[in-house]
Motif scaffolding. Structure first.
Motif, mmCIF file in Angstrom:
data_model
loop_
_atom_site.group_PDB
_atom_site.id
_atom_site.type_symbol
_atom_site.label_atom_id
_atom_site.label_comp_id
_atom_site.label_asym_id
_atom_site.label_seq_id
_atom_site.Cartn_x
_atom_site.Cartn_y
_atom_site.Cartn_z
ATOM 1 N N GLY A 1 0.826 -1.203 0.000
ATOM 2 C CA GLY A 1 0.000 0.000 0.000
ATOM 3 C C GLY A 1 0.860 1.253 0.000
ATOM 4 O O GLY A 1 2.007 1.249 -0.427
ATOM 5 N N GLN A 2 0.318 2.309 0.514
ATOM 6 C CA GLN A 2 0.991 3.606 0.509
ATOM 7 C C GLN A 2 2.183 3.588 1.479
ATOM 8 O O GLN A 2 2.084 3.080 2.586
ATOM 9 N N LEU A 3 3.294 4.155 1.016
ATOM 10 C CA LEU A 3 4.493 4.278 1.844
ATOM 11 C C LEU A 3 4.887 5.741 1.964
ATOM 12 O O LEU A 3 4.429 6.578 1.195
ATOM 13 N N ARG A 4 5.765 6.013 2.888
ATOM 14 C CA ARG A 4 6.319 7.354 3.051
ATOM 15 C C ARG A 4 7.778 7.300 2.637
ATOM 16 O O ARG A 4 8.543 6.489 3.148
ATOM 17 N N ASP A 5 8.157 8.156 1.680
ATOM 18 C CA ASP A 5 9.562 8.228 1.267
ATOM 19 C C ASP A 5 10.368 8.685 2.486
ATOM 20 O O ASP A 5 10.051 9.710 3.089
ATOM 21 N N PRO A 6 11.401 7.921 2.893
ATOM 22 C CA PRO A 6 12.134 8.279 4.111
ATOM 23 C C PRO A 6 12.909 9.590 4.012
ATOM 24 O O PRO A 6 13.209 10.201 5.035
ATOM 25 N N VAL A 7 13.205 10.048 2.826
ATOM 26 C CA VAL A 7 13.974 11.286 2.651
ATOM 27 C C VAL A 7 13.057 12.507 2.633
ATOM 28 O O VAL A 7 13.268 13.474 3.371
ATOM 29 N N ALA B 1 16.258 0.217 -2.159
ATOM 30 C CA ALA B 1 17.531 -0.082 -1.501
ATOM 31 C C ALA B 1 17.229 -0.960 -0.294
ATOM 32 O O ALA B 1 16.205 -0.779 0.366
ATOM 33 N N TYR B 2 18.096 -1.913 -0.020
ATOM 34 C CA TYR B 2 17.912 -2.765 1.154
ATOM 35 C C TYR B 2 18.716 -2.177 2.298
ATOM 36 O O TYR B 2 19.889 -1.831 2.141
ATOM 37 N N TRP B 3 18.058 -2.046 3.463
ATOM 38 C CA TRP B 3 18.753 -1.504 4.625
ATOM 39 C C TRP B 3 18.165 -2.081 5.896
ATOM 40 O O TRP B 3 16.958 -2.044 6.099
ATOM 41 N N VAL B 4 18.982 -2.616 6.759
ATOM 42 C CA VAL B 4 18.637 -3.130 8.090
ATOM 43 C C VAL B 4 17.229 -3.722 8.174
ATOM 44 O O VAL B 4 16.294 -3.049 8.577
ATOM 45 N N GLY B 5 17.109 -4.938 7.757
ATOM 46 C CA GLY B 5 15.873 -5.665 7.978
ATOM 47 C C GLY B 5 14.854 -5.651 6.862
ATOM 48 O O GLY B 5 13.829 -6.303 6.981
ATOM 49 N N GLY B 6 15.083 -4.930 5.793
ATOM 50 C CA GLY B 6 14.101 -4.956 4.723
ATOM 51 C C GLY B 6 14.342 -3.889 3.676
ATOM 52 O O GLY B 6 15.220 -3.044 3.815
ATOM 53 N N PRO B 7 13.524 -3.930 2.644
ATOM 54 C CA PRO B 7 13.682 -2.967 1.566
ATOM 55 C C PRO B 7 13.116 -1.589 1.923
ATOM 56 O O PRO B 7 12.215 -1.469 2.757
ATOM 57 N N TYR B 8 13.684 -0.588 1.294
ATOM 58 C CA TYR B 8 13.144 0.773 1.328
ATOM 59 C C TYR B 8 12.842 1.146 -0.118
ATOM 60 O O TYR B 8 13.657 0.901 -1.006
ATOM 61 N N THR C 1 19.315 8.059 -3.814
ATOM 62 C CA THR C 1 20.726 8.431 -3.733
ATOM 63 C C THR C 1 21.038 9.129 -2.416
ATOM 64 O O THR C 1 22.028 8.813 -1.754
ATOM 65 N N VAL C 2 20.186 10.046 -2.008
ATOM 66 C CA VAL C 2 20.376 10.754 -0.735
ATOM 67 C C VAL C 2 20.343 9.765 0.426
ATOM 68 O O VAL C 2 21.171 9.816 1.334
ATOM 69 N N PHE C 3 19.394 8.834 0.401
ATOM 70 C CA PHE C 3 19.267 7.831 1.461
ATOM 71 C C PHE C 3 20.520 6.955 1.540
ATOM 72 O O PHE C 3 21.073 6.738 2.622
ATOM 73 N N VAL C 4 20.974 6.456 0.403
ATOM 74 C CA VAL C 4 22.120 5.547 0.361
ATOM 75 C C VAL C 4 23.395 6.233 0.856
ATOM 76 O O VAL C 4 24.246 5.594 1.474
ATOM 77 N N GLU C 5 23.518 7.546 0.652
ATOM 78 C CA GLU C 5 24.697 8.279 1.121
ATOM 79 C C GLU C 5 24.774 8.332 2.641
ATOM 80 O O GLU C 5 25.869 8.350 3.207
ATOM 81 N N ASP C 6 23.640 8.346 3.350
ATOM 82 C CA ASP C 6 23.623 8.389 4.815
ATOM 83 C C ASP C 6 22.344 7.728 5.343
ATOM 84 O O ASP C 6 21.460 8.405 5.856
ATOM 85 N N PRO C 7 22.259 6.393 5.226
ATOM 86 C CA PRO C 7 21.009 5.716 5.603
ATOM 87 C C PRO C 7 20.645 5.858 7.078
ATOM 88 O O PRO C 7 19.460 5.879 7.417
ATOM 89 N N HIS C 8 21.620 5.987 7.968
ATOM 90 C CA HIS C 8 21.298 6.137 9.396
ATOM 91 C C HIS C 8 20.478 7.399 9.660
ATOM 92 O O HIS C 8 19.649 7.428 10.570
ATOM 93 N N LYS C 9 20.697 8.405 8.850
ATOM 94 C CA LYS C 9 19.975 9.665 9.025
ATOM 95 C C LYS C 9 18.484 9.513 8.715
ATOM 96 O O LYS C 9 17.649 10.205 9.302
ATOM 97 N N TYR C 10 18.151 8.599 7.799
ATOM 98 C CA TYR C 10 16.777 8.496 7.302
ATOM 99 C C TYR C 10 16.067 7.194 7.658
ATOM 100 O O TYR C 10 14.868 7.076 7.421
ATOM 101 N N GLU C 11 16.788 6.221 8.210
ATOM 102 C CA GLU C 11 16.139 4.940 8.479
ATOM 103 C C GLU C 11 14.990 5.115 9.464
ATOM 104 O O GLU C 11 15.021 5.993 10.334
ATOM 105 N N VAL C 12 13.978 4.303 9.290
ATOM 106 C CA VAL C 12 12.813 4.326 10.175
ATOM 107 C C VAL C 12 12.884 3.057 11.013
ATOM 108 O O VAL C 12 13.011 1.955 10.479
ATOM 109 N N ILE C 13 12.821 3.217 12.328
ATOM 110 C CA ILE C 13 12.891 2.043 13.207
ATOM 111 C C ILE C 13 11.607 2.000 14.031
ATOM 112 O O ILE C 13 11.354 2.869 14.838
ATOM 113 N N ARG C 14 10.805 1.003 13.769
ATOM 114 C CA ARG C 14 9.563 0.805 14.517
ATOM 115 C C ARG C 14 9.748 -0.431 15.383
ATOM 116 O O ARG C 14 10.325 -1.424 14.954
ATOM 117 N N GLY C 15 9.234 -0.387 16.578
ATOM 118 C CA GLY C 15 9.290 -1.556 17.459
ATOM 119 C C GLY C 15 8.403 -2.671 16.939
ATOM 120 O O GLY C 15 7.368 -2.419 16.342
#
Length: 110
Positions: A59-65, A79-86, A95-109
């Protein structure tokens, strides 16, 4: 945070996205992340279906950047990052995400 977006994701988190007639499991082995959001599945079969083509079911997603909501397709930049695709709205946000993924990653419990 946009309350409608939050309610949409809360509702989605409770039901199996492939078979919405069934509740998703809380078991860790029946969960999968897309753009950091947790999806829960009622069975291994529906989890495997989802993993083959997440854009068909997520369904609908939110662009992390950019933070904008969009409907991803099989051709959306990914792009694949920590536990799944983005998935992203554009190659430039990927490109912006891949340059600094920690800045944009979303971590949900889970």
């Amino acid at each position: 945070m946009d309350p409608e977006w939050a309610l949409f994701h809360l509702e989605r988190a409770l039901w199996d996205p492939v078979d919405p007639r069934r509740l998703g499991s809380l078991a860790a082995e029946l969960q999968y992340r897309v753009n950091g959001e947790v999806y829960r599945f009622s069975s291994d079969r529906t989890l495997r279906q989802f993993m083959k083509s997440p854009t068909r079911w997520c369904g609908q997603l939110r662009d992390p950047v950019t933070g904008r909501c969009f409907e991803p397709s099989a051709r959306s930049p990914e792009a694949y990052w920590v536990g799944g695709p983005y998935f992203f709205e554009s190659d430039s946000t990927k490109t912006v995400f891949v340059e600094d993924p920690h800045k944009y990653e979303v971590i949900r419990g889970i």
